[in-house]
Design a protein around this motif. Structure first.
Motif, PDB file in Angstrom:
ATOM      1  N   GLU A  40       1.032   8.320  -6.796  1.00  0.00           N
ATOM      2  CA  GLU A  40       0.928   6.884  -7.030  1.00  0.00           C
ATOM      3  C   GLU A  40       0.082   6.606  -8.261  1.00  0.00           C
ATOM      4  O   GLU A  40      -0.800   7.391  -8.628  1.00  0.00           O
TER       5      GLU A  40
ATOM      6  N   GLY B 249      -3.115   1.160  -9.366  1.00  0.00           N
ATOM      7  CA  GLY B 249      -4.100   0.358  -8.663  1.00  0.00           C
ATOM      8  C   GLY B 249      -5.245  -0.050  -9.578  1.00  0.00           C
ATOM      9  O   GLY B 249      -5.333   0.368 -10.729  1.00  0.00           O
TER      10      GLY B 249
ATOM     11  N   LEU C 149       2.348  -1.269  -8.989  1.00  0.00           N
ATOM     12  CA  LEU C 149       2.137   0.096  -8.519  1.00  0.00           C
ATOM     13  C   LEU C 149       3.413   0.913  -8.741  1.00  0.00           C
ATOM     14  O   LEU C 149       4.522   0.383  -8.640  1.00  0.00           O
TER      15      LEU C 149
ATOM     16  N   THR D  85      -3.831   4.518  -3.407  1.00  0.00           N
ATOM     17  CA  THR D  85      -4.440   3.946  -4.598  1.00  0.00           C
ATOM     18  C   THR D  85      -5.112   2.630  -4.215  1.00  0.00           C
ATOM     19  O   THR D  85      -4.533   1.820  -3.477  1.00  0.00           O
TER      20      THR D  85
END
Length: 121
Positions: free
Chosen positions: A6, A9, A20, A115
């Motif tokens: 990921e 964030g 994201l 995140t």
């Protein structure tokens, strides 16, 4: 071995936006569903948004109309566009994928590392 990574964030002011991204790599035969969950301190993990391989979307009630999930299938990447963010959206956001790693295996659920998204002035 399947991995979900990921990114995106961070800290944003109320009313702001973040996007994201989650990219899946490794042994992948079929991706059934990809999505996002979140967990705030002291609360249970909850569904934010999910997207099936057929294009069906599902959103948590608290984010409908503000968040949009999409994907780039060529990149095995799913995105979460978050608009009109509120302090109550503050949480760790986890990417989730239901994947069949190979033709001979069943589907499994995989998770990213999470995140942090913080909405604060």
């Amino acid at each position: 071995q399947v991995q979900l990574v990921e990114s995106g964030g961070g800290l944003v002011q109320p009313g702001g936006s973040l996007r994201l991204s989650c990219t899946t790599s490794g042994s992948i035969f079929i991706i059934n569903t990809m999505g996002w969950y979140r967990q705030a301190p002291g609360k249970q993990r909850e569904l934010v948004a999910a997207l099936t391989s057929g294009g069906t979307t599902n959103y948590g009630d608290s984010v409908k109309g503000r968040f949009t999930i999409s994907s780039d299938n060529a990149k095995n990447t799913v995105y979460l566009q978050m608009n009109s963010l509120k302090p109550e959206d503050t949480a760790v956001y986890y990417c989730n994928a239901i994947i069949q790693p190979s033709r001979s295996l069943p589907t499994y659920k995989y998770w990213g590392q999470g995140t942090q998204v913080t909405v604060s002035s």
